[in-house]
Design an enzyme around this catalytic site. Sequence first.
Site, short mmCIF file in Angstrom:
data_model
loop_
_atom_site.label_atom_id
_atom_site.label_comp_id
_atom_site.label_asym_id
_atom_site.label_seq_id
_atom_site.Cartn_x
_atom_site.Cartn_y
_atom_site.Cartn_z
N ASP A 68 37.96 29.77 31.85
CA ASP A 68 37.46 30.48 30.83
C ASP A 68 38.52 30.43 29.61
OD1 ASP A 68 39.50 31.81 32.18
OD2 ASP A 68 38.22 33.15 33.02
N ASP A 137 38.23 44.14 39.72
CA ASP A 137 37.07 44.56 39.80
C ASP A 137 36.19 43.40 40.54
OD1 ASP A 137 36.53 42.75 37.99
OD2 ASP A 137 35.78 43.92 36.36
N HIS A 139 35.90 40.11 39.85
CA HIS A 139 35.54 39.01 39.11
C HIS A 139 36.13 37.92 39.33
CE1 HIS A 139 38.33 40.37 35.23
NE2 HIS A 139 38.63 39.11 35.85
N GLU A 144 32.15 39.07 35.01
CA GLU A 144 32.13 40.52 35.43
C GLU A 144 31.06 41.22 35.96
OE1 GLU A 144 34.76 41.49 34.52
OE2 GLU A 144 35.53 41.58 32.32
C1 GLP Z 1 41.38 37.05 33.84
C2 GLP Z 1 41.09 35.72 34.28
C3 GLP Z 1 40.57 35.94 35.79
C4 GLP Z 1 42.02 35.90 36.62
C5 GLP Z 1 42.10 37.50 36.44
C6 GLP Z 1 43.08 37.96 37.14
O1 GLP Z 1 40.69 38.23 34.02
N1 GLP Z 1 39.77 35.69 33.50
O2 GLP Z 1 40.21 34.42 36.09
O3 GLP Z 1 41.47 35.97 37.83
O4 GLP Z 1 42.43 37.65 34.82
O5 GLP Z 1 44.36 37.92 36.71
P1 GLP Z 1 45.72 38.09 37.44
O6 GLP Z 1 45.95 37.27 38.53
O7 GLP Z 1 46.74 38.16 36.57
O8 GLP Z 1 45.49 39.33 38.16
#
Ligand code: GLP
Length: 243
Positions: A68, A137, A139, A144
């Site tokens: 993304d 959440d 995702h 989302e």
């Molecule tokens: C963002 C990314 C996700 C990732 C998430 C969690 O939302 N788009 O791909 O999994 O962050 O981030 P973290 O690993 O810092 O908790």
Amino acid sequence: IRDDAAEASSYVANYIIDRIKHFNPSPASPFVLGLPTGSSPLGVYRILVEKYKAGVISFENVVTFNMDEYIGLPRDHPESYHSFMWKHFFSHVNIHPNNVHILNGNAANLEAECVEYEAKIKAAGGIDLFLAGIGEDGHIAFNEPGSSLASRTRVKTLAYDTILVNSRFFNNDLEQVPKMALTVGVQTVLEAREVVAIILGARKALALQRCIEQGVNHMWTLSSLQLHPHPMIVCDEDATLEL
Ligand code: GLP
């Protein structure tokens, strides 16, 4: 389940290295790796870089597709996913820049960018291994809560919770956090031949519980991995608090 984040990261990094080596990629048949951003994969990237520097693994014949990217954030902004990936991984290994694919959140035609991205994945022969993290959440990528489990790469409006969580990277100022992103879809992830999710820390515990102990649910999109033939979740003890 591994004792801590370091052990989980080491397990995942070594697993990826084994998969690439076993595949024995060549220029005609590269290994196609899907990659996430976020803090969860940082340890994995660090170990992959160390192993590359130690001569254990080469990324010469590896093609990557990132999950993304924010919409409207300049590519060279320190919090863009382009910047993140080059800073933490690509700049330190022997991957060819032409083999790196990251969605362009500044494309003039975002819909066309998404269609092209899917076409590029297809042209590369599909993704061999998709590494993923999850949001609090549940995702996966930026799919989302409420995302269709049949979704493909598209424009997505971020959930308020995600904007709130990500504001820590933007001076804790909600105004500065992009509100939209381009993301691969749930179906795009499910089409990878293998999916490995790394889930670390107590703040992910509820999501992990919902995603693996309850049914497949579009409100917790990682739960879609229950439909995949080769999924793996690697987590630390803290993430298992709700199991
Ligand atoms: C963002 C990314 C996700 C990732 C998430 C969690 O939302 N788009 O791909 O999994 O962050 O981030 P973290 O690993 O810092 O908790």
